[in-house]
Design an enzyme around this catalytic site. Structure first.
Site, mmCIF file in Angstrom:
data_model
loop_
_atom_site.group_PDB
_atom_site.id
_atom_site.type_symbol
_atom_site.label_atom_id
_atom_site.label_comp_id
_atom_site.label_asym_id
_atom_site.label_seq_id
_atom_site.Cartn_x
_atom_site.Cartn_y
_atom_site.Cartn_z
ATOM 1 N N PHE A 16 11.132 -3.737 52.509
ATOM 2 C CA PHE A 16 11.045 -2.477 53.257
ATOM 3 C C PHE A 16 11.154 -2.717 54.763
ATOM 4 O O PHE A 16 12.145 -2.343 55.409
ATOM 5 C CB PHE A 16 9.732 -1.797 52.875
ATOM 6 C CG PHE A 16 9.325 -0.644 53.739
ATOM 7 C CD1 PHE A 16 10.231 0.328 54.111
ATOM 8 C CD2 PHE A 16 8.005 -0.528 54.162
ATOM 9 C CE1 PHE A 16 9.845 1.404 54.910
ATOM 10 C CE2 PHE A 16 7.603 0.538 54.940
ATOM 11 C CZ PHE A 16 8.523 1.500 55.325
ATOM 12 N N ASP A 58 11.807 -18.793 47.294
ATOM 13 C CA ASP A 58 10.393 -18.448 47.434
ATOM 14 C C ASP A 58 9.763 -19.220 48.584
ATOM 15 O O ASP A 58 10.014 -20.419 48.742
ATOM 16 C CB ASP A 58 9.665 -18.766 46.123
ATOM 17 C CG ASP A 58 8.321 -18.073 46.030
ATOM 18 O OD1 ASP A 58 7.403 -18.471 46.772
ATOM 19 O OD2 ASP A 58 8.185 -17.135 45.217
ATOM 20 N N SER A 122 -1.905 -7.771 59.719
ATOM 21 C CA SER A 122 -2.237 -6.440 59.216
ATOM 22 C C SER A 122 -3.516 -5.918 59.868
ATOM 23 O O SER A 122 -4.423 -6.695 60.206
ATOM 24 C CB SER A 122 -2.430 -6.489 57.695
ATOM 25 O OG SER A 122 -2.975 -5.283 57.205
ATOM 26 N N TYR A 146 -6.660 -9.560 50.617
ATOM 27 C CA TYR A 146 -5.454 -9.400 51.425
ATOM 28 C C TYR A 146 -5.771 -9.472 52.919
ATOM 29 O O TYR A 146 -5.125 -10.201 53.682
ATOM 30 C CB TYR A 146 -4.763 -8.074 51.092
ATOM 31 C CG TYR A 146 -3.626 -7.736 52.024
ATOM 32 C CD1 TYR A 146 -2.411 -8.408 51.927
ATOM 33 C CD2 TYR A 146 -3.768 -6.763 53.004
ATOM 34 C CE1 TYR A 146 -1.359 -8.109 52.791
ATOM 35 C CE2 TYR A 146 -2.729 -6.462 53.873
ATOM 36 C CZ TYR A 146 -1.533 -7.137 53.759
ATOM 37 O OH TYR A 146 -0.496 -6.857 54.624
ATOM 38 N N VAL A 190 0.685 5.378 51.129
ATOM 39 C CA VAL A 190 0.250 6.696 50.672
ATOM 40 C C VAL A 190 1.326 7.753 50.920
ATOM 41 O O VAL A 190 1.498 8.674 50.109
ATOM 42 C CB VAL A 190 -1.088 7.068 51.341
ATOM 43 C CG1 VAL A 190 -0.946 7.212 52.850
ATOM 44 C CG2 VAL A 190 -1.666 8.335 50.739
ATOM 45 N N ARG A 214 -5.751 7.815 59.274
ATOM 46 C CA ARG A 214 -4.864 6.669 59.358
ATOM 47 C C ARG A 214 -3.915 6.818 60.549
ATOM 48 O O ARG A 214 -3.605 7.923 60.978
ATOM 49 C CB ARG A 214 -4.032 6.515 58.069
ATOM 50 C CG ARG A 214 -4.851 6.227 56.813
ATOM 51 C CD ARG A 214 -5.471 4.855 56.849
ATOM 52 N NE ARG A 214 -6.217 4.527 55.648
ATOM 53 C CZ ARG A 214 -7.519 4.742 55.491
ATOM 54 N NH1 ARG A 214 -8.226 5.313 56.466
ATOM 55 N NH2 ARG A 214 -8.123 4.394 54.365
ATOM 56 N N ARG A 271 -12.019 4.381 46.806
ATOM 57 C CA ARG A 271 -11.911 2.992 46.359
ATOM 58 C C ARG A 271 -12.670 2.088 47.325
ATOM 59 O O ARG A 271 -12.679 2.313 48.541
ATOM 60 C CB ARG A 271 -10.439 2.581 46.287
ATOM 61 C CG ARG A 271 -9.644 3.384 45.267
ATOM 62 C CD ARG A 271 -8.178 3.025 45.261
ATOM 63 N NE ARG A 271 -7.518 3.421 46.506
ATOM 64 C CZ ARG A 271 -6.207 3.468 46.690
ATOM 65 N NH1 ARG A 271 -5.398 3.132 45.700
ATOM 66 N NH2 ARG A 271 -5.690 3.824 47.844
#
Length: 317
Positions: A16, A58, A122, A146, A190, A214, A271
């Site tokens: 992406f 990879d 992130s 993560y 989302v 967000r 969650r």
């Protein structure tokens, strides 16, 4: 912009964010080599171009990475396992990709004498913010494997700079959205999931009360930040965000208006790995990289809706 980069390796370049970054690099005249195992990316995301080379491989394969990075001057490392929920379900596999894979790339970059490494971090490294907006100097307290993996990558990058002199910058992406984000993938954000539901006239699912906020940043602006970081010299970490936030119910209203589809929302319990609020400070993005987001949320959503409809039309033709 002066072209000072001749050869760029983009790991995860068929994905992406990767494919948008590859397009921008090619448009700026650079030669690009993509390394991707195609586990979540697709060759359909990439253009046919005489300055583009694609290698299927990879990042956990040291020999493959060393071979791919030969002859390159710069590296944009985007290949990763990016699903928070998957990292909770299978932390070993996630760590193998996000830590071992990242270190493998860093080691190959150091051995090859790469001029500059830019890698995807992130906002998940922050965990529950102690202040808003979130600054790069805010404490790191990840809530998921993560987020922890990305924080560990940052520590490794600092160490590789100290030991090997490897110039690197980690970009802490906030909530990235835009065309080519597969709504059916476990990696989907989302916005992609909400839009897919609305275009199918299915009720979107919200986890929690919908008032969580967000900072959504358009993928084209993320690609611009990636390019600026490759051209720059700053080291450490930098938020890639808009400095704006919106709650998920407001987001759904915007998408409902753009798709002319207003449906009842299915609500589920929150969650454990989801934070309540995310909102990035962009002072460093502006000062270090000279980047101010070009796309407002409404403009980006409109472009995404138009692209999603175009792809659906082509698929049904």
């Amino acid at each position: 912009m002066v072209n000072i980069i001749r050869q760029v390796l983009v790991t995860g370049g068929a994905g992406f964010i990767g494919s948008h970054s590859v397009e921008l690099l090619l448009a700026q005249g650079f030669r690009v080599r993509v390394l991707d195992n195609l586990s979540s990316g697709s060759l359909d995301n990439l253009p046919n171009h005489d300055r583009l080379e694609v290698i299927k491989g990879d990042i956990r394969d040291a020999e493959c990475v060393r071979s791919a990075i030969q002859g390159m001057s710069h590296c944009l490392h985007l290949a990763a396992q990016v699903s928070v929920s998957r990292s909770v379900e299978d932390p070993v596999a996630s760590a193998e990709q996000n830590i071992i894979g990242a270190v493998t790339v860093m080691q190959a970059a150091a051995e090859a004498g790469i001029t500059r490494l830019v890698y995807a971090s992130s906002a998940a490294v922050y965990g529950i913010p102690t202040q808003l907006p979130i600054f790069e100097k805010s404490s790191a307290a990840p809530l998921s494997p993560y987020g922890l993996e990305k924080w560990v990558d940052e520590r490794y990058a600092t160490l590789f700079e100290s030991i090997h002199g490897l110039s690197s910058l980690g970009l802490r992406y906030f909530n990235v959205y835009g065309p080519r984000q597969d709504p059916h993938s476990p990696y989907a954000g989302v916005i992609a999931r909400f839009l897919d539901c609305l275009l199918d006239h299915r009720s979107p699912t919200l986890f929690g009360d919908g008032r969580q906020t967000r900072d959504f940043v358009y993928v084209g602006d993320v690609a611009r930040a990636n390019l600026a970081a490759l051209l720059g010299h700053q080291q450490g970490v930098c938020n890639v965000a808009t400095g704006q936030r919106i709650d998920l119910l407001e987001l759904l209203d915007l998408l409902a208006d753009l798709t002319d589809c207003h449906l009842h929302v299915s609500q589920q319990p929150p969650r454990s790995e989801d934070i309540r609020d995310s909102w990035g400070d962009t002072q460093r993005l502006s000062a270090w990289l000279g980047i101010t987001p070009d796309w407002t949320l409404k403009e980006g959503l409109a472009a995404l809706v138009a692209e999603a409809r175009r792809r659906r039309h082509l698929a049904s033709a």
